[in-house]
Design an enzyme around this catalytic site. Structure first.
Site, mmCIF file in Angstrom:
data_model
loop_
_atom_site.group_PDB
_atom_site.id
_atom_site.type_symbol
_atom_site.label_atom_id
_atom_site.label_comp_id
_atom_site.label_asym_id
_atom_site.label_seq_id
_atom_site.Cartn_x
_atom_site.Cartn_y
_atom_site.Cartn_z
ATOM 1 N N SER A 102 6.442 52.311 12.598
ATOM 2 C CA SER A 102 7.453 51.606 13.371
ATOM 3 C C SER A 102 7.808 50.325 12.634
ATOM 4 C CB SER A 102 6.936 51.283 14.772
ATOM 5 O OG SER A 102 5.837 50.410 14.697
ATOM 6 N N TYR A 159 3.315 40.644 11.448
ATOM 7 C CA TYR A 159 3.467 42.037 11.855
ATOM 8 C C TYR A 159 4.724 42.633 11.230
ATOM 9 C CZ TYR A 159 4.321 46.126 14.740
ATOM 10 O OH TYR A 159 4.565 47.399 15.165
#
Length: 159
Positions: free
Chosen positions: A135, A148
């Site tokens: 993702s 992230y």
């Protein structure tokens, strides 16, 4: 109706992983799913699958820990007798502002997403299908998501 097939979904306690685990169970596979720190979420997904007459097993396994990876694969095979599908969905992310993190937190080992695949090759029966899920949130605006987003973007480029 069981197909007799077995799937292991890493990161299967929430989000995309939970949806994949539910769907595989709906399609008749027995499902083991891993979680890192949320046993209650894993229990919820396992409970949903079982209430729908499926079979599921929650396993604690940190995707960054090769020993936990090996144990999850081995426990799945021990519980169900085989492993036909591995969905490598678990991510490893450090959340925090860049100026508050250590260099190790900013640059985690690049091979972490591949640990599951390498471990599977050693212990899974011949013919096991491997699906790798990634993702990305390139538009993440939160300061605490900088690392992230950076890691996920680099994983996409490296794949």
């Amino acid at each position: 109706m069981s197909t007799g097939k077995v799937a292991l979904v890493t990161g299967g306690s929430r989000g995309t992983g939970a949806a994949i685990a539910r769907r595989l169970a709906e399609d008749g596979l027995r499902v083991a799913l891993t979680y890192a720190t949320s046993p209650h979420r894993a229990d919820e997904v396992v409970g949903e699958i079982e209430r729908a007459r499926g079979q599921a097993l929650g396993l604690q396994a940190d995707a960054a820990d090769p020993n936990a990876v090996t144990a999850a694969v081995e426990r799945t095979v021990a519980a169900y007798g085989s492993l036909d599908v591995l969905v490598s969905n678990a991510g490893v992310a450090t959340v925090g502002a860049l100026d508050e993190l250590t260099p190790e937190q900013i640059d985690p080992p690049a091979e972490i997403p591949d640990i599951w695949v390498r471990k599977l090759a050693v212990v899974a029966p011949k013919g096991t299908i491997v699906v790798r899920v990634e993702s990305n949130d390139p538009g993440g605006k939160e300061r605490t998501r900088q690392v992230y987003d950076r890691v996920k973007s680099s994983m996409r480029v490296a794949s």
